[in-house]
Structure formats: C-alpha cells, structure tokens
Design an enzyme around this catalytic site. Structure first.
Site, short mmCIF file in Angstrom:
data_model
loop_
_atom_site.label_atom_id
_atom_site.label_comp_id
_atom_site.label_asym_id
_atom_site.label_seq_id
_atom_site.Cartn_x
_atom_site.Cartn_y
_atom_site.Cartn_z
N HIS A 17 0.84 -1.20 0.00
CA HIS A 17 0.00 0.00 0.00
C HIS A 17 0.88 1.26 0.00
CE1 HIS A 17 -3.05 -2.56 2.50
NE2 HIS A 17 -3.49 -2.52 1.26
N LYS A 41 -16.55 -6.53 6.56
CA LYS A 41 -15.33 -7.35 6.57
C LYS A 41 -14.84 -7.65 7.99
CE LYS A 41 -12.95 -6.62 2.20
NZ LYS A 41 -11.68 -6.15 1.60
N ARG A 91 -2.13 -6.09 -8.35
CA ARG A 91 -1.16 -7.17 -8.09
C ARG A 91 -1.22 -8.23 -9.17
NH1 ARG A 91 -3.47 -7.80 -2.13
NH2 ARG A 91 -5.26 -7.20 -3.37
N SER A 128 -3.24 -7.74 3.32
CA SER A 128 -3.40 -7.55 4.77
C SER A 128 -3.79 -8.87 5.42
CB SER A 128 -4.48 -6.50 5.04
OG SER A 128 -4.11 -5.27 4.47
P1 ADP Z 1 -9.72 -3.55 0.35
O1 ADP Z 1 -10.15 -2.13 0.29
O2 ADP Z 1 -10.28 -4.42 -0.74
O3 ADP Z 1 -9.86 -4.16 1.73
P2 ADP Z 1 -6.92 -3.10 0.82
O4 ADP Z 1 -7.26 -2.14 1.89
O5 ADP Z 1 -6.09 -4.27 1.22
O6 ADP Z 1 -8.17 -3.57 0.00
O7 ADP Z 1 -6.11 -2.40 -0.33
C1 ADP Z 1 -6.47 -1.15 -0.82
C2 ADP Z 1 -5.91 -0.99 -2.22
O8 ADP Z 1 -4.49 -1.11 -2.18
C3 ADP Z 1 -6.36 -2.09 -3.17
O9 ADP Z 1 -7.50 -1.71 -3.84
C4 ADP Z 1 -5.22 -2.17 -4.12
O10 ADP Z 1 -5.38 -1.15 -5.09
C5 ADP Z 1 -4.02 -1.79 -3.32
N1 ADP Z 1 -3.18 -2.91 -2.89
C6 ADP Z 1 -3.45 -3.90 -2.04
N2 ADP Z 1 -2.41 -4.72 -1.88
C7 ADP Z 1 -1.43 -4.24 -2.68
C8 ADP Z 1 -0.08 -4.66 -2.97
N3 ADP Z 1 0.47 -5.73 -2.40
N4 ADP Z 1 0.62 -3.90 -3.83
C9 ADP Z 1 0.06 -2.82 -4.42
N5 ADP Z 1 -1.18 -2.37 -4.19
C10 ADP Z 1 -1.93 -3.07 -3.33
#
Ligand code: ADP
Length: 157
Positions: A17, A41, A91, A128
């Site tokens: 992130h 979630k 990813r 995460s």
């Molecule tokens: P969500 O909102 O689906 O729970 P996350 O909070 O984990 O997702 O991630 C927020 C955003 O960060 C995702 O939509 C994606 O764009 C990006 N993201 C997540 N993991 C990675 C990673 N390993 N590398 C790059 N970008 C990521």
C-alpha cells in the site's frame, strides 16, 4: 491542481500500500488516503487505529492526508473532496478483473477517473489478510509492514 484518492480498508496498512501511495504522491499534487469503515469485513483494527497507523506512516511524505470514508459511494467521496482521480494498485489479473468494472462504474457515475499502478514486484504477494495470518502464527513480517503497524500487530497477536 490534481488531487487523487487512494482508497482501501488498510486493515492494516502494509508496504505494498505504502509504495503505491508514495508513487501516487509523486504523480499528483495531493493524495487523500481514504480509509473505509468496511464493517462487513469485520476489521481486525478499528477505523481510528487504521487511520492512526496510516497517519504515523505518512508523516514524512508531503501532500498526503488520511481521511475516513463513510459507507457511501467512493465516486461521491471523490466529488465531495474535489478529487478527479482514484489510484489503485494492481497485483494480478484477479485485481484487474475486480477493479475494471468498478472503475467504469465510478467514471459513469461522476466522471472520476481511475489510474492503475502495477504493484512493485517485491510486494505482489502481499495482502493484509496474509500478513495478519503470518504474524498471528509468529512469522516475522517486519520487512512487509511500516513500523507503526508492526508494533500493533505484535501487540495484538
Ligand atoms: P480492500 O479495500 O479491498 O480491503 P486493501 O485495503 O487491502 O483492500 O487495499 C487497498 C488498495 O491497495 C487495493 O485496492 C489495491 O489497489 C491496493 N493494494 C493492495 N495490496 C497491494 C499490494 N500488495 N501492492 C500494491 N497495491 C496493493
């Protein structure tokens, strides 16, 4: 002035992130890290904790703010905050297939564009969920999360 939004639940924030947010901040004048409540979630960390971890991590990066995002539409959050762009990290094809319809819908709803940044190869395997699991089983995740997150994950194992 171009303002972008990096949305997510960030439960918790990890280096994949952070890398995407830092790249977004080099492309846009201002970046808002929008932390979603996402009660469906059942997040491990409260909204306040997730925002604190993001703020502590972003203090050294200029032009980045951290804001809570309600349960409404992301496109409306962007419009309300004067942001014309959403930035997402990709990813894999799984992310792509999930994100592209949402990007089209958001653009049709309010005109907000989505810019995709390919995840850094060091972090394509990070999520995460995986990091919480590995940390819970005693694995060393210090290379993958900011210091503010590492401490909290260890304390809540
Ligand atoms: P969500 O909102 O689906 O729970 P996350 O909070 O984990 O997702 O991630 C927020 C955003 O960060 C995702 O939509 C994606 O764009 C990006 N993201 C997540 N993991 C990675 C990673 N390993 N590398 C790059 N970008 C990521």
């Amino acid at each position: 002035m171009l303002r972008a939004v990096c949305p997510g639940s960030f439960d918790p924030l990890h280096n994949g992130h952070v890398e995407v947010i830092a790249r977004a901040s080099s492309l846009f004048d201002e970046v808002i890290v929008a932390v979603s409540k996402n009660p469906s979630k059942k997040p491990r960390f409260s909204l306040e904790e997730r925002m604190d971890m993001a703020r502590e991590t972003m203090t050294l990066l200029r032009g980045i703010t951290v804001e809570p995002m309600g349960e409404g539409l992301l496109a409306e959050f962007c419009r309300d905050h004067g942001a014309g762009v959403i930035v997402k990290g990709l990813r894999s094809a799984v992310d792509y297939n999930y994100e592209v319809p949402m990007a089209a819908m958001n653009r049709q709803l309010t005109g907000v564009e989505t810019v995709f940044l390919s995840a850094d190869s060091h972090y394509t395997h990070l999520s995460s969920t995986l990091l919480k699991e590995v940390s819970g089983l005693g694995g060393d995740i210090s290379d993958y999360v900011p210091r503010a997150v590492y401490k909290r994950l260890k304390d809540t194992r």
